[in-house]
Design a protein around this motif. Structure first.
Motif, PDB file in Angstrom:
ATOM      1  N   GLY A  25       0.825  -1.211   0.000  1.00  0.00           N
ATOM      2  CA  GLY A  25       0.000   0.000   0.000  1.00  0.00           C
ATOM      3  C   GLY A  25       0.856   1.256   0.000  1.00  0.00           C
ATOM      4  O   GLY A  25       0.559   2.233  -0.693  1.00  0.00           O
ATOM      5  N   ARG A  28       2.012   2.347  -3.446  1.00  0.00           N
ATOM      6  CA  ARG A  28       0.972   2.351  -4.475  1.00  0.00           C
ATOM      7  C   ARG A  28       1.258   3.336  -5.617  1.00  0.00           C
ATOM      8  O   ARG A  28       0.998   3.051  -6.777  1.00  0.00           O
ATOM      9  CB  ARG A  28      -0.378   2.678  -3.839  1.00  0.00           C
ATOM     10  N   VAL A 130      -5.815  -2.387  -1.565  1.00  0.00           N
ATOM     11  CA  VAL A 130      -5.119  -2.390  -2.856  1.00  0.00           C
ATOM     12  C   VAL A 130      -5.721  -3.446  -3.786  1.00  0.00           C
ATOM     13  O   VAL A 130      -5.682  -4.635  -3.480  1.00  0.00           O
ATOM     14  CB  VAL A 130      -3.611  -2.711  -2.651  1.00  0.00           C
ATOM     15  N   ASP A 170      -4.797  -3.797 -12.194  1.00  0.00           N
ATOM     16  CA  ASP A 170      -4.611  -3.946 -10.754  1.00  0.00           C
ATOM     17  C   ASP A 170      -3.152  -4.350 -10.473  1.00  0.00           C
ATOM     18  O   ASP A 170      -2.411  -4.658 -11.399  1.00  0.00           O
ATOM     19  CB  ASP A 170      -5.563  -5.014 -10.229  1.00  0.00           C
TER      20      ASP A 170
END
Ligand code: ASP
Ligand code: MG
Length: 438
Positions: A25, A28, A130, A170
């Protein structure tokens, strides 16, 4: 982009997986690609389960229970891993029926570790903040030769991997350790191969950095188990790190650095448990410290093979023949010193009695030989050693003060190392004495 690789120990518990989620995270904004090893000791468990199955003993419970518990505690639905576990069990039953385990089948069994962990970690990330997707490395183009158990990635696979990864919206959680050969069979890259997967993928996508997350510190000035005040090395060059890995510091497999060196991508080794510690960054040129070197490493349990001055052959002839004989017995000469009076060959560690006996028998035909087992290689590594005659004096002065007799001394022409041999019993004393110089 950045590649974040998580070792098996770091994601071996639910807390570890949660820590991994926090770390991903926090990166990111850098478009992370995550590469995972199998959870905890799963690869060992799978290999053992396959071998037992070949003896007709099928035991699948512990692997299922461990993964189910990890998934459950991380809020990952059972349905995500159940089909894989069922397939693994069917495979083990098949091995049990045939009572036969080929290297190809063993790789297939071993591959379930990373296939499971990529699914669990991706689902746990998605359940957190996430959005992530599990990716089989071989589905994005990680193609290898067919050397099962120790497969080498084929050259020129990078553009495929980059193209496939660029399609993922993703965060991809890629299986480390695995590939497929040209026939579509699953292969593994050799034990601890996930580091290589990570650097390969990083070189494919031209990442700005690879971070290898571990549950131990990065590279150290000495083994902290024997030197209490050993410290982390903040920066080290590719050459220095390769040298350290070769001489015993078990942090990264030397071949894992190859793709990073080729594309000049820094590799950072960091401890997941240390928040404000950057660990060790390995890069093309590291700072030169004011110490005489960066680290002192050792390799225990090596054997010194001394060949006496041959009567019928020249030294180069004997050396060539001796290396060939050693190779036939699976023995590698880690260090070699020669003179007209004789040749000293220092082997790798962990030789079997049969290997030495085999070599001894064949070497008899070319020279008389003497064997000294239970020796250790001690090696100092650092760019600081280059062109510094005084440091060599200090090193051997320290050893003399400690009454340690260094033998088979070698120094590569690149001057970034000085290595020599001592009896295994002297490791602690020698490493401690030299570390006091750092
Ligand atoms: N899981 C594999 C092994 O234990 C690969 C890795 O951990 O890097 O060897
Ligand atoms: Mg592992």
């Amino acid at each position: 982009m950045i590649v974040l690789k998580f070792g098996g120990q770091t994601i071996g518990t639910p807390e570890g997986i949660r820590r991994c989620i926090d770390i991903v995270g926090s990166f990111r904004d850098k478009k992370p690609v995550v590469v995972v090893s199998a959870h905890g000791k799963t690869t060992d468990d799978l290999i053992l389960a396959a071998k037992k199955a070949a003896e007709g003993k099928i035991r699948t419970g512990p692997i299922r229970e461990y993964h189910s518990a990890l998934a459950h505690e991380c809020g990952v639905p059972k349905g995500i891993i159940d089909p894989l576990l069922t397939r693994l069990e069917a495979l083990l039953h098949g091995i049990g029926l045939l009572k036969e385990l080929t290297p190809r089948t063993l790789d297939n069994v071993a591959s379930f570790g990373e296939r499971l962990s990529s699914r669990i970690v991706a689902a746990a990330l998605s359940a957190g903040a996430v959005r992530a997707v599990p990716v089989n490395s071989y589905d994005i183009g990680l193609i290898t030769d067919s050397n099962y158990g120790n497969a080498a990635p084929l050259p020129d696979i990078g553009s495929h991997i980059a193209k496939n990864l660029s399609k993922e919206k993703d965060v991809p959680v890629v299986t480390g350790f695995l590939g497929k050969d040209k026939h579509g069979e699953v292969t593994t890259l050799g034990r601890s191969g996930s580091d290589l997967s990570a650097t390969l993928i990083a070189s494919a996508v031209d990442a700005e950095e690879v971070i290898i997350w571990k549950s131990v510190d990065g590279l150290m000035t000495a083994d902290p188990d024997i030197v209490k005040d050993a410290k982390n090395i903040p920066e080290i060059s590719f050459d220095e790190a390769s040298e350290l890995a070769y001489f015993g510091a078990e942090v990264l497999h030397p071949s894992a650095l190859v793709p990073a060196i080729r594309e000049n991508i820094p590799v950072r080794v960091s401890n997941v448990l240390k928040d404000n510690d950057r660990g060790t960054t390995i890069l093309s040129r590291a700072v030169i410290t004011r110490n005489i070197a960066k680290s002192v490493a050792y390799k225990e349990d090596v054997t010194l093979i001394h060949l006496n001055s041959p009567r019928f052959h020249s030294v180069p002839d004997v050396l060539g023949m001796a290396l060939k004989i050693l190779k036939e017995e699976g023995i590698v000469a880690h260090m070699i010193t020669t003179s007209e009076a004789g040749i000293s060959l220092i082997t790798q560690s962990g030789l079997k009695k049969e290997q030495l006996a085999g070599a001894q028998k064949k070497l008899q035909e070319i020279a008389t030989s003497r064997y000294e087992p239970s020796m250790a290689i001690i090696c100092m590594v650092g760019d600081e050693l280059k062109g510094n005659a005084a440091s060599i004096g200090k090193i051997f002065g320290k050893l003399a003060d400690a009454k340690i007799n260094a033998r088979a001394i070698t120094r590569s022409a690149s001057e970034i190392n000085v290595a020599f041999l001592v009896p295994e019993l002297k490791i602690k004393e020698a490493v401690g004495a030299l570390h006091s110089l750092l």
